[in-house]
Design a protein around this motif. Structure first.
Motif, PDB file in Angstrom:
ATOM      1  N   ASP A  49       0.864  -1.176   0.000  1.00  0.00           N
ATOM      2  CA  ASP A  49       0.000   0.000   0.000  1.00  0.00           C
ATOM      3  C   ASP A  49       0.900   1.225   0.000  1.00  0.00           C
ATOM      4  O   ASP A  49       1.438   1.614   1.024  1.00  0.00           O
ATOM      5  CB  ASP A  49      -0.888  -0.044   1.255  1.00  0.00           C
ATOM      6  CG  ASP A  49      -1.738   1.193   1.416  1.00  0.00           C
ATOM      7  OD1 ASP A  49      -2.119   1.780   0.394  1.00  0.00           O
ATOM      8  OD2 ASP A  49      -2.018   1.569   2.566  1.00  0.00           O
ATOM      9  N   GLY A  50       1.073   1.798  -1.171  1.00  0.00           N
ATOM     10  CA  GLY A  50       1.890   3.004  -1.307  1.00  0.00           C
ATOM     11  C   GLY A  50       1.098   4.040  -2.072  1.00  0.00           C
ATOM     12  O   GLY A  50      -0.076   4.241  -1.817  1.00  0.00           O
ATOM     13  N   THR A  51       1.733   4.667  -3.068  1.00  0.00           N
ATOM     14  CA  THR A  51       0.998   5.617  -3.903  1.00  0.00           C
ATOM     15  C   THR A  51      -0.148   4.905  -4.604  1.00  0.00           C
ATOM     16  O   THR A  51      -1.223   5.441  -4.765  1.00  0.00           O
ATOM     17  CB  THR A  51       1.922   6.209  -4.992  1.00  0.00           C
ATOM     18  OG1 THR A  51       3.256   5.817  -4.765  1.00  0.00           O
ATOM     19  CG2 THR A  51       1.849   7.697  -5.012  1.00  0.00           C
ATOM     20  N   GLU A  52       0.117   3.676  -5.028  1.00  0.00           N
ATOM     21  CA  GLU A  52      -0.908   2.800  -5.589  1.00  0.00           C
ATOM     22  C   GLU A  52      -0.860   1.509  -4.787  1.00  0.00           C
ATOM     23  O   GLU A  52       0.127   1.232  -4.114  1.00  0.00           O
ATOM     24  CB  GLU A  52      -0.610   2.485  -7.054  1.00  0.00           C
ATOM     25  CG  GLU A  52      -0.655   3.694  -7.962  1.00  0.00           C
ATOM     26  CD  GLU A  52      -0.343   3.325  -9.400  1.00  0.00           C
ATOM     27  OE1 GLU A  52      -0.317   2.124  -9.723  1.00  0.00           O
ATOM     28  OE2 GLU A  52      -0.133   4.244 -10.191  1.00  0.00           O
ATOM     29  N   VAL A  53      -1.909   0.715  -4.872  1.00  0.00           N
ATOM     30  CA  VAL A  53      -1.926  -0.558  -4.169  1.00  0.00           C
ATOM     31  C   VAL A  53      -1.477  -1.651  -5.136  1.00  0.00           C
ATOM     32  O   VAL A  53      -2.032  -1.793  -6.221  1.00  0.00           O
ATOM     33  CB  VAL A  53      -3.329  -0.887  -3.614  1.00  0.00           C
ATOM     34  CG1 VAL A  53      -3.348  -2.270  -2.981  1.00  0.00           C
ATOM     35  CG2 VAL A  53      -3.747   0.166  -2.606  1.00  0.00           C
ATOM     36  N   LEU A  54      -0.445  -2.364  -4.739  1.00  0.00           N
ATOM     37  CA  LEU A  54       0.065  -3.498  -5.505  1.00  0.00           C
ATOM     38  C   LEU A  54      -0.376  -4.766  -4.787  1.00  0.00           C
ATOM     39  O   LEU A  54      -0.119  -4.917  -3.586  1.00  0.00           O
ATOM     40  CB  LEU A  54       1.599  -3.434  -5.574  1.00  0.00           C
ATOM     41  CG  LEU A  54       2.301  -4.640  -6.174  1.00  0.00           C
ATOM     42  CD1 LEU A  54       2.017  -4.724  -7.668  1.00  0.00           C
ATOM     43  CD2 LEU A  54       3.797  -4.545  -5.923  1.00  0.00           C
ATOM     44  N   ARG A  55      -1.053  -5.649  -5.495  1.00  0.00           N
ATOM     45  CA  ARG A  55      -1.535  -6.898  -4.911  1.00  0.00           C
ATOM     46  C   ARG A  55      -1.110  -8.018  -5.851  1.00  0.00           C
ATOM     47  O   ARG A  55      -1.548  -8.065  -6.997  1.00  0.00           O
ATOM     48  CB  ARG A  55      -3.053  -6.848  -4.774  1.00  0.00           C
ATOM     49  CG  ARG A  55      -3.671  -8.023  -4.058  1.00  0.00           C
ATOM     50  CD  ARG A  55      -5.189  -7.904  -3.998  1.00  0.00           C
ATOM     51  NE  ARG A  55      -5.644  -6.644  -3.446  1.00  0.00           N
ATOM     52  CZ  ARG A  55      -5.965  -6.445  -2.164  1.00  0.00           C
ATOM     53  NH1 ARG A  55      -5.897  -7.437  -1.310  1.00  0.00           N
ATOM     54  NH2 ARG A  55      -6.371  -5.263  -1.748  1.00  0.00           N
ATOM     55  N   ARG A  56      -0.230  -8.916  -5.360  1.00  0.00           N
ATOM     56  CA  ARG A  56       0.261 -10.013  -6.199  1.00  0.00           C
ATOM     57  C   ARG A  56       0.203 -11.322  -5.409  1.00  0.00           C
ATOM     58  O   ARG A  56       0.430 -11.350  -4.201  1.00  0.00           O
ATOM     59  CB  ARG A  56       1.721  -9.773  -6.616  1.00  0.00           C
ATOM     60  CG  ARG A  56       2.012  -8.503  -7.404  1.00  0.00           C
ATOM     61  CD  ARG A  56       1.631  -8.528  -8.861  1.00  0.00           C
ATOM     62  NE  ARG A  56       2.240  -9.524  -9.684  1.00  0.00           N
ATOM     63  CZ  ARG A  56       3.274  -9.331 -10.499  1.00  0.00           C
ATOM     64  NH1 ARG A  56       3.835  -8.141 -10.586  1.00  0.00           N
ATOM     65  NH2 ARG A  56       3.736 -10.303 -11.242  1.00  0.00           N
ATOM     66  N   ALA A  57      -0.071 -12.408  -6.125  1.00  0.00           N
ATOM     67  CA  ALA A  57      -0.102 -13.745  -5.519  1.00  0.00           C
ATOM     68  C   ALA A  57       1.320 -14.193  -5.187  1.00  0.00           C
ATOM     69  O   ALA A  57       2.295 -13.729  -5.797  1.00  0.00           O
ATOM     70  CB  ALA A  57      -0.737 -14.735  -6.499  1.00  0.00           C
ATOM     71  N   TRP A  58       1.436 -15.111  -4.242  1.00  0.00           N
ATOM     72  CA  TRP A  58       2.762 -15.617  -3.869  1.00  0.00           C
ATOM     73  C   TRP A  58       3.448 -16.296  -5.044  1.00  0.00           C
ATOM     74  O   TRP A  58       4.674 -16.267  -5.154  1.00  0.00           O
ATOM     75  CB  TRP A  58       2.668 -16.568  -2.672  1.00  0.00           C
ATOM     76  CG  TRP A  58       2.286 -15.837  -1.430  1.00  0.00           C
ATOM     77  CD1 TRP A  58       1.173 -16.025  -0.672  1.00  0.00           C
ATOM     78  CD2 TRP A  58       3.007 -14.765  -0.798  1.00  0.00           C
ATOM     79  NE1 TRP A  58       1.152 -15.132   0.371  1.00  0.00           N
ATOM     80  CE2 TRP A  58       2.273 -14.354   0.322  1.00  0.00           C
ATOM     81  CE3 TRP A  58       4.203 -14.105  -1.094  1.00  0.00           C
ATOM     82  CZ2 TRP A  58       2.689 -13.322   1.153  1.00  0.00           C
ATOM     83  CZ3 TRP A  58       4.617 -13.081  -0.253  1.00  0.00           C
ATOM     84  CH2 TRP A  58       3.866 -12.706   0.853  1.00  0.00           C
ATOM     85  N   THR A  59       2.682 -16.905  -5.943  1.00  0.00           N
ATOM     86  CA  THR A  59       3.284 -17.549  -7.105  1.00  0.00           C
ATOM     87  C   THR A  59       3.868 -16.535  -8.085  1.00  0.00           C
ATOM     88  O   THR A  59       4.601 -16.917  -8.994  1.00  0.00           O
ATOM     89  CB  THR A  59       2.267 -18.457  -7.829  1.00  0.00           C
ATOM     90  OG1 THR A  59       1.087 -17.699  -8.100  1.00  0.00           O
ATOM     91  CG2 THR A  59       1.929 -19.678  -6.987  1.00  0.00           C
ATOM     92  N   ASP A  60       3.555 -15.255  -7.907  1.00  0.00           N
ATOM     93  CA  ASP A  60       4.155 -14.198  -8.738  1.00  0.00           C
ATOM     94  C   ASP A  60       5.510 -13.756  -8.204  1.00  0.00           C
ATOM     95  O   ASP A  60       6.268 -13.087  -8.905  1.00  0.00           O
ATOM     96  CB  ASP A  60       3.253 -12.959  -8.783  1.00  0.00           C
ATOM     97  CG  ASP A  60       1.960 -13.191  -9.533  1.00  0.00           C
ATOM     98  OD1 ASP A  60       1.861 -14.173 -10.291  1.00  0.00           O
ATOM     99  OD2 ASP A  60       1.029 -12.381  -9.347  1.00  0.00           O
ATOM    100  N   VAL A  61       5.791 -14.098  -6.959  1.00  0.00           N
ATOM    101  CA  VAL A  61       7.031 -13.642  -6.314  1.00  0.00           C
ATOM    102  C   VAL A  61       8.155 -14.633  -6.598  1.00  0.00           C
ATOM    103  O   VAL A  61       8.042 -15.824  -6.306  1.00  0.00           O
ATOM    104  CB  VAL A  61       6.845 -13.493  -4.786  1.00  0.00           C
ATOM    105  CG1 VAL A  61       8.147 -13.029  -4.130  1.00  0.00           C
ATOM    106  CG2 VAL A  61       5.714 -12.530  -4.470  1.00  0.00           C
ATOM    107  N   ASP A  62       9.232 -14.138  -7.190  1.00  0.00           N
ATOM    108  CA  ASP A  62      10.411 -14.969  -7.424  1.00  0.00           C
ATOM    109  C   ASP A  62      11.243 -15.054  -6.158  1.00  0.00           C
ATOM    110  O   ASP A  62      11.729 -16.102  -5.778  1.00  0.00           O
ATOM    111  CB  ASP A  62      11.238 -14.390  -8.570  1.00  0.00           C
ATOM    112  CG  ASP A  62      12.437 -15.258  -8.929  1.00  0.00           C
ATOM    113  OD1 ASP A  62      12.388 -16.480  -8.677  1.00  0.00           O
ATOM    114  OD2 ASP A  62      13.428 -14.720  -9.447  1.00  0.00           O
ATOM    115  N   GLY A  63      11.401 -13.942  -5.477  1.00  0.00           N
ATOM    116  CA  GLY A  63      12.183 -13.917  -4.249  1.00  0.00           C
ATOM    117  C   GLY A  63      12.112 -12.541  -3.605  1.00  0.00           C
ATOM    118  O   GLY A  63      11.548 -11.604  -4.164  1.00  0.00           O
TER     119      GLY A  63
END
Length: 169
Positions: A49-63
């Motif tokens: 939650d910053g200037t915009e809200v970024l919401r990503r699934a754990w499977t989108d995270v590489d590290g």
């Protein structure tokens, strides 16, 4: 109550409501950023939650990597999107980084590193989505040409081994 126990920052109700974090997607860990926003690790993914809200699934995270000097958490993405750098308030940094690490690792079922020509590599990873579905991901640098027959064959073979190791065909 232990004397040395640190109290972690609690996600304010207003932030929780604005981000829609209720029920099964309640926060597992949360922390304020030095820029006035929040980062929240939930069961289903990461919310920044910053200037915009970024919401990503754990499977989108590489590290993710926590810089111990600055307290900044750098999150890298499997789709090659530029890394997200979240400057965390010191008291929250370790707890949030630990939760992110745990959730990313818990999504990984099995993986294999594939050596390609000219010293290039890709990782073929079998991951579990929040609903339990298993998905295969091929993660590598932007210079890997998956249309090259030799590369495609090596990746396909690795994907078959990864899926077989998990009991899938």
């Amino acid at each position: 109550m232990p004397l040395l126990r640190r109290r972690r920052p609690t996600l304010p109700d207003a932030v929780r409501a604005r981000l829609g974090l209720t029920g099964p997607d309640a926060p597992l860990a949360a922390g304020p950023t030095t820029t006035g926003g929040w980062i929240v690790a939930t069961r289903s993914g990461l919310v920044v939650d910053g200037t915009e809200v970024l919401r990503r699934a754990w499977t989108d995270v590489d590290g993710a990597r926590l810089d111990p000097e600055s307290g900044a958490l750098t999150v890298t993405w499997v789709d090659g999107t530029p890394a997200t750098v979240v400057p965390l308030v010191e008291d929250a940094a370790r707890a949030v980084a630990r939760a992110v690490h745990d959730r990313v690792q818990s999504s990984v079922v099995h993986g294999e590193k594939v050596e390609l020509d000219r010293g290039r590599t890709v990782r073929v990873v079998l991951r579990r989505t929040v609903d339990g579905t298993l998905v295969t991901q091929v993660i590598g640098a932007g210079d890997v040409d998956l249309t090259d027959p030799a590369t495609a064959a090596a990746v396909d073979a690795a994907e078959a081994r990864v899926r077989e190791a998990a009991g899938l065909r």
